[in-house]
Every structure is written in C-alpha cells, then in structure tokens.
Design an enzyme around this catalytic site. Structure first.
Site, PDB file in Angstrom:
ATOM      1  N   ARG A  37       0.829  -1.217   0.000  1.00 47.74           N
ATOM      2  CA  ARG A  37       0.000   0.000   0.000  1.00 47.74           C
ATOM      3  C   ARG A  37       0.861   1.264   0.000  1.00 47.74           C
ATOM      4  O   ARG A  37       0.498   2.274  -0.609  1.00 47.74           O
ATOM      5  CB  ARG A  37      -0.962   0.002   1.189  1.00 47.74           C
ATOM      6  CG  ARG A  37      -2.191  -0.855   0.935  1.00 47.74           C
ATOM      7  CD  ARG A  37      -3.195  -0.752   2.066  1.00 47.74           C
ATOM      8  NE  ARG A  37      -4.424  -1.467   1.728  1.00 47.74           N
ATOM      9  CZ  ARG A  37      -5.427  -1.646   2.562  1.00 47.74           C
ATOM     10  NH1 ARG A  37      -5.363  -1.167   3.801  1.00 47.74           N
ATOM     11  NH2 ARG A  37      -6.514  -2.289   2.180  1.00 47.74           N
ATOM     12  N   LYS A 197     -16.898 -18.171   3.269  1.00 49.05           N
ATOM     13  CA  LYS A 197     -18.314 -18.058   3.608  1.00 49.05           C
ATOM     14  C   LYS A 197     -19.176 -17.448   2.528  1.00 49.05           C
ATOM     15  O   LYS A 197     -18.831 -16.428   1.947  1.00 49.05           O
ATOM     16  CB  LYS A 197     -18.456 -17.208   4.871  1.00 49.05           C
ATOM     17  CG  LYS A 197     -17.968 -17.904   6.119  1.00 49.05           C
ATOM     18  CD  LYS A 197     -18.239 -17.026   7.305  1.00 49.05           C
ATOM     19  CE  LYS A 197     -17.982 -17.767   8.612  1.00 49.05           C
ATOM     20  NZ  LYS A 197     -18.170 -16.853   9.739  1.00 49.05           N
ATOM     21  N   GLY A 354      -9.214  -8.744   0.483  1.00 54.51           N
ATOM     22  CA  GLY A 354      -8.630  -9.513   1.585  1.00 54.51           C
ATOM     23  C   GLY A 354      -7.587 -10.550   1.228  1.00 54.51           C
ATOM     24  O   GLY A 354      -6.487 -10.228   0.811  1.00 54.51           O
ATOM     25  N   GLY A 377     -12.270  -4.515   1.755  1.00 50.42           N
ATOM     26  CA  GLY A 377     -13.714  -4.280   1.849  1.00 50.42           C
ATOM     27  C   GLY A 377     -14.260  -3.421   0.711  1.00 50.42           C
ATOM     28  O   GLY A 377     -15.361  -3.674   0.211  1.00 50.42           O
TER      29      GLY A 377
HETATM   30  C1  3PG Z   1      -8.859  -1.719   4.840  1.00 49.33           C
HETATM   31  O1  3PG Z   1      -7.762  -2.093   5.261  1.00 49.33           O
HETATM   32  O2  3PG Z   1      -9.731  -2.490   4.386  1.00 49.33           O
HETATM   33  C2  3PG Z   1      -9.145  -0.255   4.828  1.00 49.33           C
HETATM   34  O3  3PG Z   1      -8.040   0.450   5.283  1.00 49.33           O
HETATM   35  C3  3PG Z   1     -10.397   0.104   5.609  1.00 49.33           C
HETATM   36  O4  3PG Z   1     -10.239  -0.163   6.977  1.00 49.33           O
HETATM   37  P1  3PG Z   1     -11.531  -0.298   7.884  1.00 49.33           P
HETATM   38  O5  3PG Z   1     -12.201  -1.579   7.478  1.00 49.33           O
HETATM   39  O6  3PG Z   1     -11.064  -0.298   9.301  1.00 49.33           O
HETATM   40  O7  3PG Z   1     -12.435   0.878   7.586  1.00 49.33           O
HETATM   41 MG    MG Z   2     -11.441  -3.799   6.303  1.00 44.56          MG
END
Ligand code: 3PG
Ligand code: MG
Length: 400
Positions: A37, A197, A354, A377
């Site tokens: 990142r 899941k 993820g 996410g």
């Molecule tokens: C992540 O790592 O998915 C983003 O930085 C968002 O983080 P968060 O889910 O804590 O908002």
């Molecule tokens: Mg997250």
C-alpha cells in the site's frame, strides 16, 4: 466510469494539498510487514511534491477507540520516507495547533504525515466540525485511498464538500481498471469467487451473476452450494443453513444466462493440517468423515479451459485452504493460467479483496495480472455493485 478530476489538470505549486491515503498496512512489532500500500501511493505523493505542492498526508490506522499509542502512524514515517526518497515530517495530531504548525512549516515540495485520523471520533462520524478542522489545513484535497472509499468518513467523503477535489493516481488506476472489468468489459467475462463463507458474499454473488457470463465458485463457500444441490460434502466447512440462499443465487444465474461452475473433484483430508494424508476424489464421493480442502485437478482443468475462452476475469477469494499446503495447489494452478493468458494479451485480469492478494502473491503472480487492487472491503462493495461514498464524492467539487 465515475466522474472525477485527475491530477493532470491540477496546478498544486505552493498550495497545501491534503492527500488521503490508506496506510492501514500490516505491521508486526512496530515494523511494516507488507509495503504494497505504501509503494502504491508513493507515485501520487512524489508527483505532487515534484510539482511544488506542500503535501499533507492523511490516513487512518486500525480501528482505535480514541487516542491509542499502539495505533500511532509514527512508525510509518520511516518507510514512507524511504518509498518517497525524501524526508517526511510528522505531526502528533491531525487537527489543531500541532497539525497547523507542521503544515505551516512546510515549504514547497515538502511532505508531512499527520497522526491517525481515527484518534478523533469526528473522523468516522463525518462530523462537520472535524471536517472543518481538517479543511483548514489545506487548499486542495486529493483522495488516493480507494481502499477506504467504502467509508463515508470526514477524510474520505466530508472533505470533498469543503475543498476542490481530485483523485490521486492510485484511486484513478483502481477506478479505471475496475470499470474496464465490469462496466464495459470485453466478453465473455468470468468471475472467480472463493473464500470461506457465502454469508459475507451474498450481495456480491447476487450482483455478479447478473453481470458476468460465468461464475466459478470455490473455497468453503462452494461446499454450501454443493450441499444445496444435494451433493454430500462429508465433514467439510459449510453454511448448511444457507442452502436456500445458494439456490436463489443459482436461480438468478440461470435467469440471466450466467453459467455457474462448481468443483467436480476435490482434494480431501480428515483435517486441515499441514502434512495430513490427502486424496483426490470425484465430488460425488466425499466420505462422511473427510473435508473438502481444495479443488481437484479436473476442476482446475475445467477452470483453465473456461479462462482460455474468456476475455475478462474478475477474481476474489482463494479456491482452497491456500495457507496450508498442499491445499494451495488449485489456486496456484489457476492463478498461473490467468497470468499466462494475461501475458499473451488474451485476458484482462483484475483481482482484489482480503485474502486474494496474499493467495496470488503466494502463487507468485501478483505482478502478472492486469491489475491487483489494494482494496479489501472496498473491492467487495464494488463487486456488490454499490456506490462507494468516497468515489461518489470525487465529483462534488472537482479541482481545475
Ligand atoms: C482496509 O484495510 O480495508 C481499509 O483500510 C479500511 O479499513 P476499515 O475496514 O477499518 O475501515
Ligand atoms: Mg477492512
């Protein structure tokens, strides 16, 4: 394609530019364990600094409840400075006198990192007073945090109402590639969705089957679909109570002409452990005391054939329990095929979310797909077809 101003049209010399990045990176014992990142936002920060901006870097880190020294951004100063090839100052707060002093001290082309935005509850609440306090620090707002764009927070959404706004280079690249993969893709489009899941990916599956020509389902979630079709899955991980949900996804896929590909064979073992004895069996022959832990070679071949006929691939989630060899074999073999077709110019391949990046890195293909998203996410919500607040906000007040 969402509407936004890119950096090309922006003249930032001498201006204070608030750049929202996502430095929510994996750390262990105070050290960054994955630089991805940081490296991916570096071009935006360097470009702005090279153009003479006074660069003010904003980020969250973790999910603190109030100020929490274990979630300080201070340990990021050094790695960020290395990635940028220039010094980075640090301010121990992101608003108020400390922040204002650090920003005031910046000369053209210099960079300061401000402390974790989430030390203030106003960030996540998108509180007008907090937005105001941030906005005071800048003349221009650049959002380069696609991976936080699913949050309507002060720094990802609120600031766009206060300052002229542009997308950073990483945000721009994410939006361009993701749009190319699902908005106006070259067909046929195949999606691979894996992971444990179904329950976390119902909206995603429902959206995807309406858009893609073929959907490959792997990982633990495939077991739920197999179970719903009446196939015995032994003692495999599955959400047996979601059989109706799986059948609804299948019905929607059938209605929109999307082919669903489930495993036709599997690598099984009594338990998920390294070094356990494994067997490969047809999917209809999983004994009651065995677990499905990876797709088998016939399934891999079927997916590879499907990819060879596809022009676009969207991939989220591993096909097996990839952290524990040999159950990474299916994911690795399919990833290598995707990389090969991409290299030959036959496939546009986009992956994210993820575990996906870790799985593709383990397969050694992280640089060999067309695009690997930095988002977890946010990538999932984009696959769900949702409008991301941080992306929508880019069009409110476009910088010129
Ligand atoms: C992540 O790592 O998915 C983003 O930085 C968002 O983080 P968060 O889910 O804590 O908002
Ligand atoms: Mg997250």
């Amino acid at each position: 394609m969402p509407d936004f101003a890119a950096l090309d049209g922006v003249r930032p010399r001498g201006r204070r530019v608030l750049v929202r990045v996502d430095l929510n990176v994996p750390m262990k014992d105070g050290r960054v364990t994955d630089m991805t990142r940081i490296e991916r936002v570096a071009p935006t920060l360097r470009e702005l600094a090279d153009k003479g901006a006074r660069v003010v870097v904003l980020s969250h880190f973790g999910r603190p409840k109030g100020r929490d020294s274990t979630l300080s951004l201070k340990p990021l100063v050094e790695p960020l400075s290395e990635a940028l090839g220039r010094p980075v100052r640090f301010a121990p707060d992101c608003i108020g006198p400390d922040a204002e002093a650090a920003v005031h001290a910046l000369k053209d082309g210099e960079v300061a990192l401000l402390e974790n935005l989430r030390f203030h509850p106003g960030e996540e609440k998108n509180e007008p007073r907090f937005v105001e306090a941030l906005a005071r620090l800048g003349d221009l707002y650049v959002n380069d945090a696609f991976s936080a764009a699913h949050r309507a927070h002060a720094s990802t959404e609120g600031l766009a109402h206060k300052l002229p706004t542009a997308a950073g280079r990483l945000m721009q690249a994410e939006l361009e590639h993701l749009s190319r993969a699902l908005e106006h893709p070259q067909r046929p489009v195949t999606a691979i969705v894996g992971g444990a899941k179904v329950s976390t990916k119902i909206d995603l599956l429902t959206n995807l089957v309406a858009k893609v020509d073929a959907l490959v389902i792997g990982g633990g979630m495939a077991n739920t679909f197999l179970h719903a079709r009446g196939t015995g899955i032994g003692s495999s991980l599955a959400e047996r109570d979601l059989a109706d949900t799986a059948r609804a996804v299948e019905a929607r896929a059938a209605a929109s002409g999307c082919r669903i590909l489930l495993p036709e064979d599997a690598v099984i073992a009594p338990d998920l452990k390294a070094g356990v004895p494994t067997r490969t069996v047809p999917i209809t022959s999983v004994p009651h005391d065995q677990k499905i832990l990876d797709v088998g070679p016939a399934t891999v071949a079927a997916i590879q054939r499907l990819l060879a006929e596809s022009r676009t691939l969207v991939w989220n989630g591993p096909l097996g329990a990839f952290e524990t060899p040999p159950f990474d074999a299916g994911t690795v073999a399919v990833a290598r095929k995707a990389a090969e077709l991409t290299r030959d110019g036959r496939l546009l391949s986009v992956a994210g979310g993820g575990d996906t990046v870790a799985a593709l890195a383990a397969a050694g293909v992280e640089d060999r797909l067309s695009y690997l998203s930095t988002a977890g996410g946010a990538f999932l919500e984009w696959l769900e077809g949702k409008e991301l607040p941080g992306v929508a906000a880019l069009s409110i007040n476009k910088a010129r």
